[in-house]
Design an enzyme around this catalytic site. Structure first.
Site, mmCIF file in Angstrom:
data_model
loop_
_atom_site.group_PDB
_atom_site.id
_atom_site.type_symbol
_atom_site.label_atom_id
_atom_site.label_comp_id
_atom_site.label_asym_id
_atom_site.label_seq_id
_atom_site.Cartn_x
_atom_site.Cartn_y
_atom_site.Cartn_z
ATOM 1 N N SER A 157 17.636 -22.494 44.574
ATOM 2 C CA SER A 157 16.811 -23.385 43.737
ATOM 3 C C SER A 157 16.267 -24.508 44.604
ATOM 4 O O SER A 157 16.853 -24.843 45.645
ATOM 5 C CB SER A 157 17.672 -23.989 42.624
ATOM 6 O OG SER A 157 16.961 -24.988 41.922
ATOM 7 N N VAL A 212 31.332 -13.598 35.757
ATOM 8 C CA VAL A 212 31.497 -13.746 37.215
ATOM 9 C C VAL A 212 32.638 -14.693 37.578
ATOM 10 O O VAL A 212 33.101 -14.699 38.714
ATOM 11 C CB VAL A 212 30.186 -14.194 37.924
ATOM 12 C CG1 VAL A 212 29.102 -13.145 37.816
ATOM 13 C CG2 VAL A 212 29.710 -15.548 37.426
ATOM 14 N N GLY A 232 23.332 -11.375 36.252
ATOM 15 C CA GLY A 232 22.483 -12.154 35.341
ATOM 16 C C GLY A 232 21.221 -11.399 34.976
ATOM 17 O O GLY A 232 20.125 -11.976 34.904
ATOM 18 N N GLY A 244 15.855 -13.988 31.686
ATOM 19 C CA GLY A 244 15.118 -14.763 32.683
ATOM 20 C C GLY A 244 14.787 -14.038 33.972
ATOM 21 O O GLY A 244 14.223 -12.940 33.972
ATOM 22 N N TYR A 256 24.963 -29.761 39.378
ATOM 23 C CA TYR A 256 24.128 -28.550 39.478
ATOM 24 C C TYR A 256 23.505 -28.488 40.883
ATOM 25 O O TYR A 256 23.532 -27.434 41.534
ATOM 26 C CB TYR A 256 23.039 -28.522 38.395
ATOM 27 C CG TYR A 256 22.127 -27.321 38.545
ATOM 28 C CD1 TYR A 256 22.611 -26.027 38.361
ATOM 29 C CD2 TYR A 256 20.790 -27.470 38.913
ATOM 30 C CE1 TYR A 256 21.793 -24.913 38.534
ATOM 31 C CE2 TYR A 256 19.956 -26.369 39.085
ATOM 32 C CZ TYR A 256 20.462 -25.091 38.897
ATOM 33 O OH TYR A 256 19.649 -23.991 39.074
ATOM 34 N N THR A 258 12.650 -19.949 31.412
ATOM 35 C CA THR A 258 13.608 -18.889 31.046
ATOM 36 C C THR A 258 14.523 -19.477 29.969
ATOM 37 O O THR A 258 14.159 -20.453 29.327
ATOM 38 C CB THR A 258 14.466 -18.499 32.275
ATOM 39 O OG1 THR A 258 15.219 -19.659 32.663
ATOM 40 C CG2 THR A 258 13.628 -18.033 33.451
ATOM 41 N N LYS A 295 23.921 -25.655 43.890
ATOM 42 C CA LYS A 295 22.824 -24.928 44.530
ATOM 43 C C LYS A 295 22.724 -25.258 46.022
ATOM 44 O O LYS A 295 22.289 -24.422 46.821
ATOM 45 C CB LYS A 295 21.507 -25.216 43.790
ATOM 46 C CG LYS A 295 21.446 -24.501 42.433
ATOM 47 C CD LYS A 295 21.516 -22.985 42.629
ATOM 48 C CE LYS A 295 21.434 -22.199 41.354
ATOM 49 N NZ LYS A 295 21.432 -20.738 41.577
HETATM 50 P P1 NDP Z 1 18.825 -17.666 32.215
HETATM 51 O O1 NDP Z 1 19.708 -18.555 31.433
HETATM 52 O O2 NDP Z 1 17.611 -17.108 31.567
HETATM 53 O O3 NDP Z 1 19.670 -16.473 32.844
HETATM 54 C C1 NDP Z 1 20.958 -16.672 33.369
HETATM 55 C C2 NDP Z 1 21.622 -15.326 33.593
HETATM 56 O O4 NDP Z 1 22.910 -15.536 34.205
HETATM 57 C C3 NDP Z 1 21.849 -14.570 32.309
HETATM 58 O O5 NDP Z 1 21.516 -13.214 32.496
HETATM 59 C C4 NDP Z 1 23.330 -14.723 32.046
HETATM 60 O O6 NDP Z 1 23.825 -13.548 31.408
HETATM 61 C C5 NDP Z 1 23.894 -14.836 33.469
HETATM 62 N N1 NDP Z 1 25.145 -15.586 33.483
HETATM 63 C C6 NDP Z 1 25.324 -16.900 33.195
HETATM 64 N N2 NDP Z 1 26.616 -17.224 33.250
HETATM 65 C C7 NDP Z 1 27.288 -16.082 33.573
HETATM 66 C C8 NDP Z 1 28.661 -15.772 33.757
HETATM 67 N N3 NDP Z 1 29.625 -16.697 33.624
HETATM 68 N N4 NDP Z 1 29.002 -14.505 34.087
HETATM 69 C C9 NDP Z 1 28.051 -13.552 34.208
HETATM 70 N N5 NDP Z 1 26.735 -13.787 34.057
HETATM 71 C C10 NDP Z 1 26.362 -15.044 33.727
HETATM 72 O O7 NDP Z 1 18.389 -18.539 33.505
HETATM 73 P P2 NDP Z 1 17.487 -18.169 34.776
HETATM 74 O O8 NDP Z 1 16.995 -16.804 34.749
HETATM 75 O O9 NDP Z 1 16.519 -19.271 34.923
HETATM 76 O O10 NDP Z 1 18.582 -18.358 35.919
HETATM 77 C C11 NDP Z 1 18.890 -17.365 36.873
HETATM 78 C C12 NDP Z 1 19.179 -18.029 38.204
HETATM 79 O O11 NDP Z 1 18.014 -18.711 38.652
HETATM 80 C C13 NDP Z 1 20.290 -19.075 38.159
HETATM 81 O O12 NDP Z 1 21.093 -18.934 39.320
HETATM 82 C C14 NDP Z 1 19.538 -20.403 38.204
HETATM 83 O O13 NDP Z 1 20.305 -21.424 38.785
HETATM 84 C C15 NDP Z 1 18.355 -20.015 39.070
HETATM 85 N N6 NDP Z 1 17.187 -20.862 38.988
HETATM 86 C C16 NDP Z 1 16.541 -21.062 37.791
HETATM 87 C C17 NDP Z 1 15.409 -21.858 37.752
HETATM 88 C C18 NDP Z 1 14.673 -22.170 36.479
HETATM 89 O O14 NDP Z 1 13.899 -23.151 36.465
HETATM 90 N N7 NDP Z 1 14.840 -21.401 35.412
HETATM 91 C C19 NDP Z 1 14.859 -22.450 38.978
HETATM 92 C C20 NDP Z 1 15.635 -22.189 40.145
HETATM 93 C C21 NDP Z 1 16.726 -21.403 40.153
HETATM 94 P P3 NDP Z 1 24.895 -13.506 30.212
HETATM 95 O O15 NDP Z 1 24.750 -14.761 29.411
HETATM 96 O O16 NDP Z 1 24.566 -12.256 29.455
HETATM 97 O O17 NDP Z 1 26.190 -13.409 30.929
HETATM 98 C C1 8X3 Z 2 16.330 -24.928 38.353
HETATM 99 C C2 8X3 Z 2 15.253 -25.879 38.756
HETATM 100 O O1 8X3 Z 2 14.636 -28.358 38.750
HETATM 101 O O2 8X3 Z 2 15.525 -27.415 36.694
HETATM 102 O O3 8X3 Z 2 17.192 -24.683 39.407
HETATM 103 O O4 8X3 Z 2 16.970 -27.813 38.587
HETATM 104 S S1 8X3 Z 2 15.630 -27.450 38.175
#
Ligand code: NDP
Ligand code: 8X3
Length: 252
Positions: free
Chosen positions: A138, A59, A9, A13, A151, A186, A155
């Site tokens: 998360s 993935v 990923g 983000g 979701y 993000t 997590k």
């Molecule tokens: P984004 O949507 O900005 O980034 C998600 C990333 O995951 C992208 O790079 C995307 O790449 C990749 N991805 C998604 N689905 C697939 C797939 N099927 N195969 C390969 N790659 C994939 O979100 P965030 O940066 O916020 O999220 C990153 C992580 O952080 C996640 O695990 C999320 O649950 C976690 N998180 C986020 C929070 C938030 O508030 N934003 C808080 C807590 C945790 P591409 O589309 O190019 O494949």
């Molecule tokens: C992302 C944080 O609160 O949007 O994991 O689920 S929340």
């Protein structure tokens, strides 16, 4: 000693911010995602600072995961740090209205995808008796919030996998830990709300959310501790957030 990190990923983000931070700190990179254009841009940009290899795979596709990671060319075939970050929320619906496709996506990506990538990397870490795995969990893996159902379940699974891996890999001296963020601005909410950008933006209005760079800063701290120090489980929220449902907003 020069290190190599594989980040899933990395195209957006949190993963993208970690990639940039690691490049700045001289860590070589294997960057993964599905959006090839973004991978190309990253290779061109970060490749000026460190060695960068990109991998395009979903993935969810276990054959692809095992094949591409299993055939990484030298010097990228020795991964010192694995950042299990790829994932998203799909939908925010009460359980009785939830979409089966959304549920499949979250379980297949956030849980099974993370396992496939780990399975592909683990043999080399086990044989070297060294390595560091960081899960981006998360706060949704620590508590359940209304409409978060599946979701949050995905997590919570990451939380359990983090603990289980740490136990099973203890004998090999492999470090395993999780960083569990609260609200980070993000593309996460754009994905959750399927491109409804207005709805996505309201999630982060009226308070200062975490920035992806804040998480990258923490992850860099985690990977630069001396080898006898393992940050096993870390929760970080914006100051304005007290729990998944309590966020102090200026307009409320
Ligand atoms: P984004 O949507 O900005 O980034 C998600 C990333 O995951 C992208 O790079 C995307 O790449 C990749 N991805 C998604 N689905 C697939 C797939 N099927 N195969 C390969 N790659 C994939 O979100 P965030 O940066 O916020 O999220 C990153 C992580 O952080 C996640 O695990 C999320 O649950 C976690 N998180 C986020 C929070 C938030 O508030 N934003 C808080 C807590 C945790 P591409 O589309 O190019 O494949
Ligand atoms: C992302 C944080 O609160 O949007 O994991 O689920 S929340």
């Amino acid at each position: 000693m020069k290190k190599t990190a594989l980040i899933t990923g990395a195209t957006s983000g949190i993963g993208l911010a970690i990639a940039k931070r690691f490049a700045k700190e001289g860590i070589d990179l294997v960057l993964c995602g599905r959006r090839q254009e973004r991978l190309n841009e990253l290779k061109a940009r970060l490749g000026k600072k460190v060695q960068v290899h990109t991998l395009n795979f979903d993935v969810r596709n276990r054959e692809a995961v095992l094949k591409v990671i299993g055939s990484l060319p030298s010097p990228f075939d020795q991964i010192d740090i694995l950042i299990n970050n790829a994932g998203n929320a799909h939908g925010l619906d009460p359980i009785e209205d939830g979409s089966l496709d959304d549920w499949d996506a979250m379980i297949d990506i956030n849980v099974k995808g993370l396992l496939y990538v780990s399975k592909a990397i683990l043999p080399q870490m086990v044989s070297r008796k060294a390595g560091h795995i960081i899960h981006i969990g998360s706060t949704a893996g620590k508590e359940v919030y209304p409409r978060g159902n599946v979701y949050c379940a995905s997590k919570h699974a990451v939380d359990a996998i983090n603990q289980g891996m740490r136990i099973d890999l203890n004998q090999y001296g492999i470090r395993v830990g999780a960083v569990n963020p609260g609200l980070v601005e993000t593309e996460f909410s754009k994905v959750r709300f399927k491109g409804d950008d207005t709805r996505a933006e309201t999630v982060y209005k009226g308070f200062q959310p975490l920035l992806p760079e804040d998480i990258a800063d923490i992850v860099h701290f985690v990977v630069t501790r001396p080898y006898h120090v393992n940050i096993a489980d870390l929760v970080v929220m914006p100051t304005a957030q007290a729990s998944s449902t309590i966020v102090k907003k200026t307009f409320e």
